[in-house]
Motif scaffolding. Sequence first.
Motif, PDB file in Angstrom:
ATOM      1  N   LEU A 170      96.316  98.202  -2.952  1.00 31.38           N
ATOM      2  CA  LEU A 170      96.369  99.568  -2.433  1.00 31.38           C
ATOM      3  C   LEU A 170      97.332 100.423  -3.265  1.00 31.38           C
ATOM      4  O   LEU A 170      97.041 101.573  -3.599  1.00 31.38           O
ATOM      5  CB  LEU A 170      96.819  99.534  -0.967  1.00 31.38           C
ATOM      6  CG  LEU A 170      96.878 100.873  -0.249  1.00 31.38           C
ATOM      7  CD1 LEU A 170      95.481 101.431  -0.073  1.00 31.38           C
ATOM      8  CD2 LEU A 170      97.545 100.734   1.104  1.00 31.38           C
TER       9      LEU A 170
ATOM     10  N   PHE B  80      96.516 103.835  -5.418  1.00 33.99           N
ATOM     11  CA  PHE B  80      97.252 105.085  -5.194  1.00 33.99           C
ATOM     12  C   PHE B  80      97.884 105.577  -6.495  1.00 33.99           C
ATOM     13  O   PHE B  80      97.811 106.764  -6.835  1.00 33.99           O
ATOM     14  CB  PHE B  80      98.334 104.863  -4.134  1.00 33.99           C
ATOM     15  CG  PHE B  80      99.083 106.118  -3.776  1.00 33.99           C
ATOM     16  CD1 PHE B  80      98.599 106.979  -2.812  1.00 33.99           C
ATOM     17  CD2 PHE B  80     100.269 106.447  -4.415  1.00 33.99           C
ATOM     18  CE1 PHE B  80      99.279 108.137  -2.485  1.00 33.99           C
ATOM     19  CE2 PHE B  80     100.955 107.611  -4.091  1.00 33.99           C
ATOM     20  CZ  PHE B  80     100.456 108.454  -3.127  1.00 33.99           C
TER      21      PHE B  80
ATOM     22  N   TRP C  97      96.796  92.500  -0.368  1.00 33.72           N
ATOM     23  CA  TRP C  97      96.142  93.810  -0.350  1.00 33.72           C
ATOM     24  C   TRP C  97      97.122  94.940  -0.632  1.00 33.72           C
ATOM     25  O   TRP C  97      96.721  96.030  -1.024  1.00 33.72           O
ATOM     26  CB  TRP C  97      95.418  94.039   0.982  1.00 33.72           C
ATOM     27  CG  TRP C  97      96.307  93.949   2.193  1.00 33.72           C
ATOM     28  CD1 TRP C  97      96.579  92.833   2.912  1.00 33.72           C
ATOM     29  CD2 TRP C  97      97.034  95.005   2.816  1.00 33.72           C
ATOM     30  NE1 TRP C  97      97.427  93.123   3.938  1.00 33.72           N
ATOM     31  CE2 TRP C  97      97.730  94.444   3.915  1.00 33.72           C
ATOM     32  CE3 TRP C  97      97.173  96.379   2.555  1.00 33.72           C
ATOM     33  CZ2 TRP C  97      98.554  95.211   4.745  1.00 33.72           C
ATOM     34  CZ3 TRP C  97      97.989  97.134   3.385  1.00 33.72           C
ATOM     35  CH2 TRP C  97      98.660  96.552   4.459  1.00 33.72           C
TER      36      TRP C  97
ATOM     37  N   LEU D 294     107.392 103.695   2.053  1.00 37.60           N
ATOM     38  CA  LEU D 294     107.355 104.559   3.222  1.00 37.60           C
ATOM     39  C   LEU D 294     106.343 104.064   4.243  1.00 37.60           C
ATOM     40  O   LEU D 294     106.490 104.295   5.439  1.00 37.60           O
ATOM     41  CB  LEU D 294     107.002 105.992   2.806  1.00 37.60           C
ATOM     42  CG  LEU D 294     108.112 106.767   2.112  1.00 37.60           C
ATOM     43  CD1 LEU D 294     107.589 108.086   1.597  1.00 37.60           C
ATOM     44  CD2 LEU D 294     109.259 107.015   3.063  1.00 37.60           C
ATOM     45  N   SER D 295     105.278 103.406   3.760  1.00 40.12           N
ATOM     46  CA  SER D 295     104.213 103.006   4.672  1.00 40.12           C
ATOM     47  C   SER D 295     104.448 101.628   5.258  1.00 40.12           C
ATOM     48  O   SER D 295     104.176 101.394   6.429  1.00 40.12           O
ATOM     49  CB  SER D 295     102.871 103.023   3.944  1.00 40.12           C
ATOM     50  OG  SER D 295     102.571 104.314   3.517  1.00 40.12           O
ATOM     51  N   PHE D 296     104.885 100.687   4.429  1.00 40.14           N
ATOM     52  CA  PHE D 296     104.995  99.302   4.880  1.00 40.14           C
ATOM     53  C   PHE D 296     106.392  98.770   4.612  1.00 40.14           C
ATOM     54  O   PHE D 296     106.575  97.790   3.879  1.00 40.14           O
ATOM     55  CB  PHE D 296     103.962  98.429   4.168  1.00 40.14           C
ATOM     56  CG  PHE D 296     102.583  99.007   4.182  1.00 40.14           C
ATOM     57  CD1 PHE D 296     101.842  99.054   5.352  1.00 40.14           C
ATOM     58  CD2 PHE D 296     102.034  99.530   3.036  1.00 40.14           C
ATOM     59  CE1 PHE D 296     100.575  99.602   5.366  1.00 40.14           C
ATOM     60  CE2 PHE D 296     100.763 100.080   3.053  1.00 40.14           C
ATOM     61  CZ  PHE D 296     100.033 100.116   4.220  1.00 40.14           C
TER      62      PHE D 296
ATOM     63  N   HIS E 148     106.924  94.925   5.065  1.00 41.38           N
ATOM     64  CA  HIS E 148     106.400  94.053   4.015  1.00 41.38           C
ATOM     65  C   HIS E 148     107.209  94.187   2.730  1.00 41.38           C
ATOM     66  O   HIS E 148     107.451  93.210   2.031  1.00 41.38           O
ATOM     67  CB  HIS E 148     104.947  94.438   3.690  1.00 41.38           C
ATOM     68  CG  HIS E 148     103.971  94.068   4.749  1.00 41.38           C
ATOM     69  ND1 HIS E 148     103.570  92.785   4.969  1.00 41.38           N
ATOM     70  CD2 HIS E 148     103.306  94.818   5.660  1.00 41.38           C
ATOM     71  CE1 HIS E 148     102.698  92.755   5.965  1.00 41.38           C
ATOM     72  NE2 HIS E 148     102.532  93.983   6.402  1.00 41.38           N
TER      73      HIS E 148
ATOM     74  N   PHE F 251      94.461 112.389 -10.428  1.00 39.34           N
ATOM     75  CA  PHE F 251      94.300 113.687  -9.769  1.00 39.34           C
ATOM     76  C   PHE F 251      95.053 114.787 -10.507  1.00 39.34           C
ATOM     77  O   PHE F 251      94.746 115.960 -10.387  1.00 39.34           O
ATOM     78  CB  PHE F 251      94.783 113.627  -8.312  1.00 39.34           C
ATOM     79  CG  PHE F 251      93.786 112.994  -7.374  1.00 39.34           C
ATOM     80  CD1 PHE F 251      92.559 112.564  -7.843  1.00 39.34           C
ATOM     81  CD2 PHE F 251      94.070 112.838  -6.038  1.00 39.34           C
ATOM     82  CE1 PHE F 251      91.637 111.983  -6.993  1.00 39.34           C
ATOM     83  CE2 PHE F 251      93.152 112.266  -5.172  1.00 39.34           C
ATOM     84  CZ  PHE F 251      91.940 111.829  -5.644  1.00 39.34           C
TER      85      PHE F 251
ATOM     86  N   CYS G  14     107.019 103.960  -3.911  1.00 35.16           N
ATOM     87  CA  CYS G  14     107.599 104.735  -2.808  1.00 35.16           C
ATOM     88  C   CYS G  14     106.575 104.954  -1.703  1.00 35.16           C
ATOM     89  O   CYS G  14     106.920 104.931  -0.519  1.00 35.16           O
ATOM     90  CB  CYS G  14     108.151 106.059  -3.317  1.00 35.16           C
ATOM     91  SG  CYS G  14     109.548 105.784  -4.395  1.00 35.16           S
ATOM     92  N   PHE G  15     105.320 105.159  -2.089  1.00 33.37           N
ATOM     93  CA  PHE G  15     104.228 105.262  -1.113  1.00 33.37           C
ATOM     94  C   PHE G  15     104.207 104.012  -0.240  1.00 33.37           C
ATOM     95  O   PHE G  15     104.128 104.085   0.987  1.00 33.37           O
ATOM     96  CB  PHE G  15     102.915 105.429  -1.887  1.00 33.37           C
ATOM     97  CG  PHE G  15     101.652 105.194  -1.092  1.00 33.37           C
ATOM     98  CD1 PHE G  15     101.157 106.166  -0.247  1.00 33.37           C
ATOM     99  CD2 PHE G  15     100.950 104.013  -1.215  1.00 33.37           C
ATOM    100  CE1 PHE G  15      99.987 105.954   0.468  1.00 33.37           C
ATOM    101  CE2 PHE G  15      99.777 103.794  -0.508  1.00 33.37           C
ATOM    102  CZ  PHE G  15      99.298 104.764   0.346  1.00 33.37           C
TER     103      PHE G  15
ATOM    104  N   VAL H 135      95.868 108.880  -7.216  1.00 35.85           N
ATOM    105  CA  VAL H 135      96.545 110.071  -6.704  1.00 35.85           C
ATOM    106  C   VAL H 135      97.619 110.552  -7.673  1.00 35.85           C
ATOM    107  O   VAL H 135      97.681 111.733  -8.012  1.00 35.85           O
ATOM    108  CB  VAL H 135      97.154 109.795  -5.310  1.00 35.85           C
ATOM    109  CG1 VAL H 135      97.931 110.994  -4.825  1.00 35.85           C
ATOM    110  CG2 VAL H 135      96.052 109.442  -4.323  1.00 35.85           C
TER     111      VAL H 135
END
Lengths: 228, 325
Positions: free
Chosen positions: B100, B104, B96, B133-135, B138, B112, B129-130, B108
């Motif tokens: 994701l 993004f 996943w 920073l988040s996971f 992983h 956008f 990088c998203f 985004v």
Amino acid sequence: MSLTPNSPGERIYNGIVKENPTFVTMIGMCPTLAVTTSVINGIGMGLTTMVVLVLSNVLISLLRKIIPDSLRMPCYIGVIASFVTVVELLLEAYLPSLNEALGLYIPLIVVNCIIMGRAEAFAGKNPVIPSLFDGLGMGLGFTVGLVCLGAVRELFGSGTILGFQVMPKAYEPINIFILAPGAFFVLAILIAIIQKVNNTKAEKAALEAQQQRRQILQAAGLVAAEKA
Amino acid sequence: MAGKLQVSSSPHIRSKMTTSKIMMAVVVALLPAAVYGIWLNGGHAAAVLILSVLSAVLTEFLYEKIVGRRVTISDGSAIVTGLLLGMNMPPQIALWIPVLGSVFAILVVKQFFGGLGQNFMNPALGARCFLMLSFAGHMTNFDVSGYAAKHIVDTVSGATPLANIKAGETGDLASMFFGNIKGTIGETSALMILIGGIFLIVAGIISWRIPVIYLATFSVFALIFGGHGFDLYYLACELCGGGIMLGAFFMATDYVTRPITVKGQYIYGILLGVMTGIFRIFGGSAEGTSYAIIFSNLLVPLIERSTIPAGFGIVKEKKKGGEAA
């Protein structure tokens, strides 16, 4: 909806919807981006700012005939800073956890654009009662903005709302939402959605007005009726 | 369109090169490294690549349908973004995460801001990088399976060679060059990336300037500040390890986010080399290529503004002393 200018209801509607500081006039961005990592922080920051805003609006409105025009900025800052100090000490005494969460951003309310802006644009020129409700409306509008932003960031960044687990257990929090970059893109997306809604509304209104005009002209026989 | 738009005076430059042809060439150039990554890491890596490409294309399609824009999935740029993002994933990552990331990247970072040509940073790297920073857990878990676990890598879990070098160990240059090491799916084999990159340069899709200047600047920086003295073996390991090769040939050269002026491209390459060096040598983590590239992406408008060449026949105004505005 037509409201009497400067009536309490009009001022509150103006603050929350028409000139919402977060989504429409986009002022006070520094605390907006910095403290909205959770709903509770948003509520705390919003209400604290509202208290200062109402008090400073009232006092500045009372003093508006005494404060000399050329010295109004230092006077406003003095008034605002006094109230911020009062609120800060109260928070420290009675809500130490919130005070810790908001940290530096409480003293920084002194230079919050919303408070300076309302003093300059409204309270310095208008009587006390409208100024009070202007502060209330703007403060509520700011709180609404911060809560929206805080809710989205807390939901995705921690999987909770107001500390309650909302997302399923298997959900892995997307940390970036509670980091600085998350603040920027969530705010941008919220503003974009609100602008889109407003624009659609405005377009619809313009279209209706145009059709009405056409009907009036047709009735008067000035324009030939459209052929089907 | 042709024949209707005749506004400027001749001569007109015509080219058979289209966006979709360029993007297909980039995909072809990425294939050696991607296929090698799948061979090394097994079926899961293939699933990661396929899913990230599919979700990138699907996101672009759905968004453009919903907002009523022209659907541009046929230009292939979403495929490139998805493939690059997939190649930036560790081989055993939960499926996943690349999905994701692709959503993004396309939604985004690209759509956008107005779609292809308008994005201010490389979508694949923005998404990487998203995810970093988040996971972080992983994204830095380089466990291997498949062929790699059986034949090549000694231990199943552990750090990448680049991290080992940062920790003071020496790397095994040959395996780093050929790619018998741990890392993300697409970055391990410097050789396969070089094959693809040289193909792009020879085919005229990218210019040699950015990759060569980037790598050269980084080399000089690493030799001076790396703490190993004039150690070419160390330098070669730094160049073959991590994502710098993939970044230099495929991401720094992204048409949308690199400067268009020649002088600007020199500046951009130097900036990339210095930033990567700072991140890798002085930063906390071993890798710094992706942050260096998106940081430099953000400075591209400034670089372009200060390097726009004067139009033909226009004399540059001389600065007047003491009258600077």
